[in-house]
Write an enzyme that holds these catalytic residues in place. Structure first.
Site, PDB file in Angstrom:
ATOM      1  N   ASP A  98      49.132  48.335  49.650  1.00 35.35           N
ATOM      2  CA  ASP A  98      48.568  47.948  50.939  1.00 35.35           C
ATOM      3  C   ASP A  98      48.472  46.428  51.054  1.00 35.35           C
ATOM      4  O   ASP A  98      48.797  45.846  52.078  1.00 35.35           O
ATOM      5  CB  ASP A  98      47.194  48.606  51.161  1.00 35.35           C
ATOM      6  CG  ASP A  98      46.228  48.427  49.971  1.00 35.35           C
ATOM      7  OD1 ASP A  98      46.569  47.735  48.990  1.00 35.35           O
ATOM      8  OD2 ASP A  98      45.124  48.989  50.043  1.00 35.35           O
ATOM      9  N   ASP A 101      46.805  40.581  46.488  1.00 35.18           N
ATOM     10  CA  ASP A 101      45.739  39.577  46.554  1.00 35.18           C
ATOM     11  C   ASP A 101      45.894  38.647  45.347  1.00 35.18           C
ATOM     12  O   ASP A 101      46.711  37.729  45.382  1.00 35.18           O
ATOM     13  CB  ASP A 101      44.409  40.341  46.585  1.00 35.18           C
ATOM     14  CG  ASP A 101      43.195  39.479  46.813  1.00 35.18           C
ATOM     15  OD1 ASP A 101      43.292  38.498  47.548  1.00 35.18           O
ATOM     16  OD2 ASP A 101      42.125  39.801  46.254  1.00 35.18           O
ATOM     17  N   PHE A 150      38.825  38.928  54.077  1.00 38.99           N
ATOM     18  CA  PHE A 150      38.737  40.312  53.629  1.00 38.99           C
ATOM     19  C   PHE A 150      39.007  41.241  54.811  1.00 38.99           C
ATOM     20  O   PHE A 150      38.297  41.211  55.807  1.00 38.99           O
ATOM     21  CB  PHE A 150      37.370  40.612  53.010  1.00 38.99           C
ATOM     22  CG  PHE A 150      37.377  41.916  52.282  1.00 38.99           C
ATOM     23  CD1 PHE A 150      37.866  41.991  50.983  1.00 38.99           C
ATOM     24  CD2 PHE A 150      36.945  43.080  52.897  1.00 38.99           C
ATOM     25  CE1 PHE A 150      37.912  43.205  50.307  1.00 38.99           C
ATOM     26  CE2 PHE A 150      36.986  44.301  52.231  1.00 38.99           C
ATOM     27  CZ  PHE A 150      37.466  44.363  50.933  1.00 38.99           C
TER      28      PHE A 150
HETATM   29  P1  IMP Z   1      44.960  42.325  43.370  1.00 42.42           P
HETATM   30  O1  IMP Z   1      45.074  43.031  42.053  1.00 42.42           O
HETATM   31  O2  IMP Z   1      43.905  41.244  43.351  1.00 42.42           O
HETATM   32  O3  IMP Z   1      46.259  41.826  43.943  1.00 42.42           O
HETATM   33  O4  IMP Z   1      44.296  43.332  44.356  1.00 42.42           O
HETATM   34  C1  IMP Z   1      44.906  44.275  45.045  1.00 42.42           C
HETATM   35  C2  IMP Z   1      43.863  45.300  45.490  1.00 42.42           C
HETATM   36  O5  IMP Z   1      42.603  44.671  45.839  1.00 42.42           O
HETATM   37  C3  IMP Z   1      44.322  45.988  46.735  1.00 42.42           C
HETATM   38  O6  IMP Z   1      45.045  47.140  46.458  1.00 42.42           O
HETATM   39  C4  IMP Z   1      43.008  46.321  47.419  1.00 42.42           C
HETATM   40  O7  IMP Z   1      42.504  47.525  46.917  1.00 42.42           O
HETATM   41  C5  IMP Z   1      42.077  45.223  47.009  1.00 42.42           C
HETATM   42  N1  IMP Z   1      41.979  44.191  48.062  1.00 42.42           N
HETATM   43  C6  IMP Z   1      42.358  42.895  47.976  1.00 42.42           C
HETATM   44  N2  IMP Z   1      42.127  42.241  49.120  1.00 42.42           N
HETATM   45  C7  IMP Z   1      41.598  43.152  49.966  1.00 42.42           C
HETATM   46  C8  IMP Z   1      41.139  43.074  51.342  1.00 42.42           C
HETATM   47  O8  IMP Z   1      41.185  42.044  52.026  1.00 42.42           O
HETATM   48  N3  IMP Z   1      40.654  44.227  51.857  1.00 42.42           N
HETATM   49  C9  IMP Z   1      40.587  45.394  51.166  1.00 42.42           C
HETATM   50  N4  IMP Z   1      41.001  45.508  49.902  1.00 42.42           N
HETATM   51  C10 IMP Z   1      41.489  44.394  49.296  1.00 42.42           C
HETATM   52 MG    MG Z   2      43.906  49.167  46.659  1.00 43.89          MG
END
Ligand code: IMP
Ligand code: MG
Length: 172
Positions: A98, A101, A150
């Site tokens: 989705d 981040d 967010f």
């Molecule tokens: P990463 O491992 O930091 O890249 O995080 C990815 C996961 O963090 C995504 O699959 C989401 O579950 C969560 N996430 C990161 N940013 C957001 C946001 O803005 N809204 C909701 N979930 C987020």
């Molecule tokens: Mg997720």
């Protein structure tokens, strides 16, 4: 509690872009044995829209992981809740998220999936927040690059809420 959610990307804009992504996948993966792996639960809404619009053969699988965090950002400590149903060796595999981040989740999953010998492996994401990256990883295909806010909706949650909003919004 009254929450105000401001639209960041409306449904029409999302679905127009997802249709473009589907057309690109049709073109790039024509004649291949494509398996799309969705990361539960956030990628589900994106993958429904995407795969409905594809015309080449495609199969789906899902995996579920928890990254221990406070619900707003991941810490990098990851646990598998559900692994793939089927092997991916020799297949052209796309991991679909989705949102990217920090990049920790996808970089971990790419490493795990590589050990299973797919013919190819690429990452696609509906949303990307590149300004937040702490691990060096770039998606092969992105729906929308967004600022460091967010977001919820279209599969994305805040404490499991708001996934079913038909648009991407920012909690005020
Ligand atoms: P990463 O491992 O930091 O890249 O995080 C990815 C996961 O963090 C995504 O699959 C989401 O579950 C969560 N996430 C990161 N940013 C957001 C946001 O803005 N809204 C909701 N979930 C987020
Ligand atoms: Mg997720």
């Amino acid at each position: 509690m009254e929450v105000n959610i401001k639209t960041l990307i409306d449904q029409e804009t999302l679905e127009k872009r997802i249709a473009e992504m589907a057309a690109e996948l049709d073109r790039v993966y024509a004649g291949k044995e494509l398996r799309i792996v969705g990361i539960l639960k956030g990628s589900v809404y994106f993958l429904c829209e995407l795969t409905k619009r594809m015309t080449i053969p495609v199969t789906l699988d899902f995996l579920s992981i928890s990254s221990y965090g406070n619900g707003v950002s991941s810490t990098g400590v990851i646990r598998f809740n559900k692994d793939l149903d089927d092997p991916i060796d020799g297949m052209d595999v796309i991991l679909a998220e989705d949102i990217m981040d920090t990049g920790r989740t996808l970089s971990y999953l790419v490493d795990v999936m590589k050990t299973r010998n797919p013919a190819s492996l690429r990452v696609i994401t509906l949303l990307d927040k590149p300004s937040r990256r702490v691990v060096q990883i770039e998606p092969w295909m992105t729906g929308f690059t967004i600022p460091d806010k967010f977001v919820v909706g279209y599969g994305l949650d805040y404490a499991q809420q708001y996934r079913n909003l038909p648009y991407i919004g920012v909690i005020d």
